[in-house]
Design an enzyme around this catalytic site. Sequence first.
Site, PDB file in Angstrom:
ATOM      1  N   CYS A  18     -58.025 -40.778 -78.513  1.00  0.00           N
ATOM      2  CA  CYS A  18     -59.213 -40.761 -79.345  1.00  0.00           C
ATOM      3  C   CYS A  18     -58.938 -41.643 -80.558  1.00  0.00           C
ATOM      4  O   CYS A  18     -57.796 -42.000 -80.835  1.00  0.00           O
ATOM      5  CB  CYS A  18     -59.494 -39.354 -79.865  1.00  0.00           C
ATOM      6  SG  CYS A  18     -59.776 -38.150 -78.557  1.00  0.00           S
ATOM      7  N   GLY A  44     -61.413 -44.714 -77.069  1.00  0.00           N
ATOM      8  CA  GLY A  44     -62.194 -43.674 -76.408  1.00  0.00           C
ATOM      9  C   GLY A  44     -63.614 -44.132 -76.198  1.00  0.00           C
ATOM     10  O   GLY A  44     -64.246 -44.639 -77.133  1.00  0.00           O
ATOM     11  N   ASN A 118     -57.308 -36.661 -83.210  1.00  0.00           N
ATOM     12  CA  ASN A 118     -56.637 -37.516 -82.225  1.00  0.00           C
ATOM     13  C   ASN A 118     -55.304 -36.859 -81.912  1.00  0.00           C
ATOM     14  O   ASN A 118     -54.489 -36.652 -82.812  1.00  0.00           O
ATOM     15  CB  ASN A 118     -56.428 -38.919 -82.809  1.00  0.00           C
ATOM     16  CG  ASN A 118     -55.660 -39.845 -81.873  1.00  0.00           C
ATOM     17  OD1 ASN A 118     -55.117 -40.848 -82.305  1.00  0.00           O
ATOM     18  ND2 ASN A 118     -55.606 -39.536 -80.598  1.00  0.00           N
ATOM     19  N   GLY A 119     -55.084 -36.541 -80.640  1.00  0.00           N
ATOM     20  CA  GLY A 119     -53.830 -35.883 -80.254  1.00  0.00           C
ATOM     21  C   GLY A 119     -54.123 -34.768 -79.279  1.00  0.00           C
ATOM     22  O   GLY A 119     -55.237 -34.631 -78.779  1.00  0.00           O
ATOM     23  N   TYR A 258     -49.206 -50.615 -75.193  1.00  0.00           N
ATOM     24  CA  TYR A 258     -50.505 -50.726 -74.541  1.00  0.00           C
ATOM     25  C   TYR A 258     -51.698 -50.240 -75.358  1.00  0.00           C
ATOM     26  O   TYR A 258     -52.722 -50.903 -75.416  1.00  0.00           O
ATOM     27  CB  TYR A 258     -50.459 -49.967 -73.203  1.00  0.00           C
ATOM     28  CG  TYR A 258     -51.794 -49.842 -72.523  1.00  0.00           C
ATOM     29  CD1 TYR A 258     -52.493 -50.980 -72.112  1.00  0.00           C
ATOM     30  CD2 TYR A 258     -52.382 -48.601 -72.310  1.00  0.00           C
ATOM     31  CE1 TYR A 258     -53.731 -50.868 -71.497  1.00  0.00           C
ATOM     32  CE2 TYR A 258     -53.627 -48.488 -71.691  1.00  0.00           C
ATOM     33  CZ  TYR A 258     -54.287 -49.621 -71.295  1.00  0.00           C
ATOM     34  OH  TYR A 258     -55.508 -49.519 -70.696  1.00  0.00           O
ATOM     35  N   CYS A 449     -41.217 -41.615 -80.043  1.00  0.00           N
ATOM     36  CA  CYS A 449     -41.269 -40.833 -78.805  1.00  0.00           C
ATOM     37  C   CYS A 449     -41.258 -41.812 -77.636  1.00  0.00           C
ATOM     38  O   CYS A 449     -42.032 -42.771 -77.619  1.00  0.00           O
ATOM     39  CB  CYS A 449     -42.539 -39.992 -78.754  1.00  0.00           C
ATOM     40  SG  CYS A 449     -42.751 -39.131 -77.170  1.00  0.00           S
TER      41      CYS A 449
HETATM   42 FE1  SF4 Z   1     -46.927 -39.682 -74.830  1.00  0.00          FE
HETATM   43 FE2  SF4 Z   1     -44.517 -40.011 -75.975  1.00  0.00          FE
HETATM   44 FE3  SF4 Z   1     -45.230 -41.482 -73.817  1.00  0.00          FE
HETATM   45 FE4  SF4 Z   1     -46.413 -41.873 -76.176  1.00  0.00          FE
HETATM   46  S1  SF4 Z   1     -44.259 -42.253 -75.679  1.00  0.00           S
HETATM   47  S2  SF4 Z   1     -47.439 -41.789 -74.167  1.00  0.00           S
HETATM   48  S3  SF4 Z   1     -46.477 -39.812 -77.046  1.00  0.00           S
HETATM   49  S4  SF4 Z   1     -44.915 -39.238 -73.894  1.00  0.00           S
END
Ligand code: SF4
Length: 477
Positions: A18, A44, A118-119, A258, A449
Amino acid sequence: MKEMRKTRLEDDHFHDQCGVFGIFGHPEAANLTYLGLHALQHRGQESAGIASSDGSRLFAERGMGHVGKVFSKSNLDRLAGNMAIGHVRYSTAGESKLVNAQPLRIESGRGEMAIAHNGNLVNAARMRGDLERTGSIFQTTSDTEVILHLIARSSRENLEEAIVDALQQVEGAFSLVFLFPGKMIAVRDPRGFRPLSLGRLGSATLITSESCALDLIDAEFVRDLQPGEMMVVTEDGIASYHPFPQAKPAPCIFEYIYFARPDSLLYGRSVNVVRRALGVELAREQPAPADVVVPVPDSGVSAALGYARESGIPFEFGLVRNHYVGRTFIEPRQSIRHFGVKLKLNPVRNLITGKRVVLVDDSIVRGTTSRKIVAMVRAAGAREIHVRISCPPTTGPCHYGIDTPRRSELIASSHTVEEIRKFIQADSLGYLSRDGMYRAVGDLQAELCDACFTGNYPVPIPRETKASLKAAGKSSR
Ligand code: SF4
């Protein structure tokens, strides 16, 4: 009559979550939010909405579809006031229907409030069950409504404290903008999974998922909100707090690969610069004997430019994308089996025929679309096709606000690179390594992440959430 099947005519990608936008202190607040949402449309496309305030009441307009379809002069005129928040939605939690469109607006003992999120909350199913058992009645199937109920029921009298109290009970990803009569509050979760930036336009304060929305309205980018930061904006100015226990930051690396627009600044770096660097690293790690570098547009373009520059192989737009294709209803028949991809992409034959082609894309999810694109490029006369992917194989789903298929549908979760190459029928296939990816993003390695590549999920997924995702046919690990 055969049942008509709804098909998403989209690439085989992880899908955006989003986008949120907010502005405080501008007489054109709703109109600027409308423009800002246009710039965030890539995040979105299922629904869009704006809530505004004149300081004493809230007004809201929401609808299904693109921003340009949802808003008209007449409904924008109804959004009075000098403060507004907006949202574009791709359903990652909750169904795609109007009741789930955001901003959500409620009236409680605390007065009116609206929220744009968003999340994705990983413990929403459990929290919702607990709330329903003790009398809460939900209007939507969205995880975001859990936050509103928790705020409404908080024992803290002070509004900011009630928000913190509520957000300390939820887990997962939230970049939020709230609107109350006379007050806008922005919060980024302690890991900072999804982006959130602060901007300025004259004396007005802006909040946005991506800085490209600031450029559109000639606003100035000030800085990213920090993970765990809460910003309260009133007539008296801006106050910033860090009310949550500190956690190891984990902004999403896939935003660089992306999701985000290349003209945005993210976590202090230009997305376009990072994407080109991904292409440079890819060319170093995965060279190919070829005559031409062709991106899979649009998201593969920056990485392909980097690949071409590093390898010295000429870059060509050998595939043209039709930007005006959304979703449609099709009745699949043999004769139109591949029309979904052909509606979106078409090869430029004179750039491809007789050539050895390096085809650069940002990811392979199920592999089905890559296979169709390779077949299309081969049918256009390519002599060899060498597919290069600007990130490592995606082996796990996302639980933090990205729409992903279930784990078993991710081709890299169960196939080797050679098996994937055979499936997509390329002459060679090469992915960027994890080390190469981090060389491209710079010194942020410890702070991002990368769970969908590594399986190292920064926030554990509760068992009941896994079960409900599985029941809904969504991602589960
Ligand atoms: Fe989801 Fe982490 Fe992959 Fe980003 S890097 S799409 S937050 S799992």
